[in-house]
Motif scaffolding. Structure first.
Motif, PDB file in Angstrom:
ATOM      1  N   CYS B 243       0.858  -1.178   0.000  1.00  0.00           N
ATOM      2  CA  CYS B 243       0.000   0.000   0.000  1.00  0.00           C
ATOM      3  C   CYS B 243       0.900   1.236   0.000  1.00  0.00           C
ATOM      4  CB  CYS B 243      -0.881  -0.004   1.241  1.00  0.00           C
ATOM      5  SG  CYS B 243      -1.786   1.533   1.506  1.00  0.00           S
ATOM      6  N   CYS B 246       0.266   3.113   3.665  1.00  0.00           N
ATOM      7  CA  CYS B 246       0.714   2.618   4.963  1.00  0.00           C
ATOM      8  C   CYS B 246       1.739   1.499   4.862  1.00  0.00           C
ATOM      9  CB  CYS B 246      -0.482   2.145   5.788  1.00  0.00           C
ATOM     10  SG  CYS B 246      -1.179   0.601   5.175  1.00  0.00           S
ATOM     11  N   CYS B 266      -7.401  -0.456   1.167  1.00  0.00           N
ATOM     12  CA  CYS B 266      -6.393  -1.107   1.987  1.00  0.00           C
ATOM     13  C   CYS B 266      -7.044  -1.555   3.291  1.00  0.00           C
ATOM     14  CB  CYS B 266      -5.246  -0.142   2.270  1.00  0.00           C
ATOM     15  SG  CYS B 266      -4.071  -0.798   3.472  1.00  0.00           S
ATOM     16  N   GLN B 268      -5.732  -2.095   6.007  1.00  0.00           N
ATOM     17  CA  GLN B 268      -5.039  -1.521   7.156  1.00  0.00           C
ATOM     18  C   GLN B 268      -5.437  -0.058   7.370  1.00  0.00           C
ATOM     19  OE1 GLN B 268      -2.869  -3.254   9.180  1.00  0.00           O
ATOM     20  NE2 GLN B 268      -2.660  -1.445  10.489  1.00  0.00           N
ATOM     21  N   CYS B 269      -5.221   0.758   6.326  1.00  0.00           N
ATOM     22  CA  CYS B 269      -5.468   2.199   6.513  1.00  0.00           C
ATOM     23  C   CYS B 269      -6.796   2.643   5.885  1.00  0.00           C
ATOM     24  CB  CYS B 269      -4.313   3.015   5.935  1.00  0.00           C
ATOM     25  SG  CYS B 269      -4.144   2.857   4.134  1.00  0.00           S
TER      26      CYS B 269
HETATM   27 ZN   LIG Z   1      -2.669   1.047   3.554  1.00  0.00          ZN
END
Ligand SMILES: [Zn+2]
Ligand SMILES: [Zn+2]
Lengths: 258, 281
Positions: B243, B246, B266, B268-269
């Motif tokens: 990504c 992040c 993503c 995660q972020c």
């Molecule tokens: Zn990310």
């Protein structure tokens, strides 16, 4: 191996063949021995008194060891099993092997069978699924199929020899008929050094050195795995099927060579 | 860097979805979609044993090949049956329930470079990473050391799963056990032939199906480094995409799968995925 001992070995081998096929020494025979002698009873007791979690761990280790060995298609030496799995307690091997065989049969459809390879005792994993179906559909790579074809040719040739024994040269005269040339490498069949040694390694052929005067020759006969795994009638039928019309020519070849 | 995925700009791929291989139904091969009444729960039959032996003999199969083998095994021992077999995953689960306590399993895994699915026979219990490779491959000590070195090269950040044979051969003089360049090259070829490695482009190697099925759980131990987990499938990821926001690394095939369901964000972020979205041809 000293030459005198190995020539003695080949004499013994011949005598055995003259009296018919060698009875297969299965591990079951060992396991039934509890009634036979006091030593076996003591061995059984040694196993029975062992802690049950200890027992099941050892049996599992034994199964794992045999399965790893068979995945390389190489017979597992009894000495190695004793050293690496049973901490040298040889008396517990028959009982542990009996338990291991239950698992091997239930899960894998395989059975560990004791055999002699030279002077060593080894274990082979033999397929024990119903015989009429077991060979039909096991998926094999082309490499394996070529090996099986060659092995079939060699084993059926040996069957037709009166003593069940042939030397390197006469085996090669058969392989020459299949278009193979001695001392060439055939990596596409998985043979890198020579064609016969992998079969000896895997227990399909038994190799014996015979000294005649100055020279020595290698003689081959059916090995322990072949005796246990290969059905003679089925082998001949398959060979006839594969080679079709050629089989007559083959038969003639066999006659000429015998 | 060589890569098996053809790349297109993001979002362009949404129109092409499950055509071809994905849509071929299992109607002809005897394995049916729903649970079967012929197999009692968890009971091993000769069909299971036959399939297991076939798999052990070949060591690795594509999932399609494995399904066909399973239905062949089923038909072999159930001649009078209607031809309908159990669901493949249940068939395998029955075997795995028995294999578990022995430290083996039938493993299924995707291969990173193209997302194809493979099935193999794997050892699950370990006493040291090298031990696992040795038991599975039967390699000698010098070959094992080179094998391990190859894996160490492949997992580095810069290499992203792919190492060139010249880079690998350059490592030969760091080995404790000596090996000639010719021997190492031959070993690369035979490891590729045995499906341990895959030659992704001429002279460039990445991990092959057997690595993912037989070695992945032990990979950190083998290479002496931690390996990130993909946030989408929670398997370890060696070759993948990061990504841009992040730095989270995801499998390329996991991004492809996500893109089929719509916009890729993503995990995660939660930002929109900035990189290219690959397509599977
Ligand atoms: Zn990310
Ligand atoms: Zn993933």
């Amino acid at each position: 191996m000293s030459s005198s001992r190995s020539s003695g070995g080949s004499r013994r081998g011949k005598r055995r063949l003259e009296t018919g096929p060698e009875p297969s020494q299965s591990s079951q025979q060992l396991n039934d021995s509890s009634t036979q002698s006091g030593r076996a009873v003591a061995a059984r007791q040694e196993w029975d008194t062992m802690d049950s979690s200890e027992k099941s761990r050892k049996v599992k280790d034994l199964v794992r060891y045999l399965v790893f060995g068979s995945s390389q298609k190489i017979p597992v030496k009894r000495d190695e099993l004793l050293k690496n799995v049973l901490d040298g307690a040889s008396r517990t091997l028959p009982s542990a092997m009996q338990e291991a065989n239950k698992i091997l049969q239930e899960v894998f459809g395989l059975q560990a069978v004791e055999a002699k390879k030279g002077t060593q005792t080894v274990y082979l994993l033999i397929n024990c699924l119903p015989s009429e179906t077991k060979d039909k559909l096991i998926e094999r790579s082309n490499k394996e199929l070529s090996q099986i074809g060659l092995l079939g040719a060699i084993l059926s040739f040996l069957m037709m020899k009166p003593q069940g024994t042939a030397n390197t040269d006469s085996i090669w005269s058969v392989l020459n008929c299949l278009g193979l040339i001695q001392k060439s490498q055939y990596p596409e069949f998985g043979f890198h050094k020579d064609i016969l040694s992998p079969f000896v390694e895997q227990g399909y052929l038994e190799q014996k050195k015979r000294v005649i005067g100055e020279a020595s020759v290698f003689e081959y006969q059916w090995g322990p795995r072949a005796k246990l795994e290969v059905d003679k009638r089925q082998l001949l039928m398959t060979m006839a099927e594969v080679h079709g019309d050629e089989f007559d020519i083959w038969e003639k070849q066999f006659q000429d060579l015998i | 860097m060589p890569h098996a995925y053809p790349r297109v700009k993001k979002m362009a791929s949404n129109s092409r979805r499950s055509s071809g291989a994905g849509s071929s139904r299992r109607s002809t091969n005897g394995m049916r979609e729903r649970a079967s009444i012929q197999y009692r729960d968890g009971e091993m039959t000769n069909a299971h044993r036959h399939f297991l032996q076939s798999l052990m003999s070949k060591r690795i199969m594509t999932k399609r090949e494995a399904k066909k083998t399973a239905s062949d095994s089923h038909r072999l021992y159930n001649e009078e049956s209607s031809g309908e077999g159990p669901l493949f995953t249940e068939f395998v689960q029955t075997i795995n329930a028995k294999l578990e306590s022995l430290g083996f399993k039938i493993g299924m895994s995707k291969v990173e470079h193209d997302g194809s699915e493979w099935v193999g026979f794997a050892n699950t219990s370990s006493t040291g990473g090298g031990d696992v490779i040795q038991k599975a491959s039967g390699l000698g000590l010098a070959e094992l050391e080179f094998f391990r070195t190859c894996l160490q090269q492949m997992v580095t950040e810069e290499n992203n799963g792919v190492a060139s044979s010249s880079a690998l051969l350059a490592k030969l003089n760091t080995l404790q056990r000596k090996m000639t360049g010719k021997a190492a090259q031959d070993l690369l070829v035979s490891l590729t032939k045995d499906h341990w490695f895959f030659e992704i482009s001429r002279g460039h190697y990445c991990m092959g199906p057997r690595c993912f099925i037989e070695l992945l759980p032990f990979l950190p131990e083998i290479v002496g480094e931690s390996i990130e987990e993909c946030r989408l499938c929670s398997n370890r990821v060696v070759m993948g995409d990061r990504c841009l926001g992040c730095d989270t690394k995801l499998h390329t095939y996991c991004i492809v799968q996500l893109s089929r369901r719509g916009q890729v964000k993503c995990p995660q972020c939660h930002e929109e995925w900035e990189g290219e979205i690959p397509t599977l041809e």
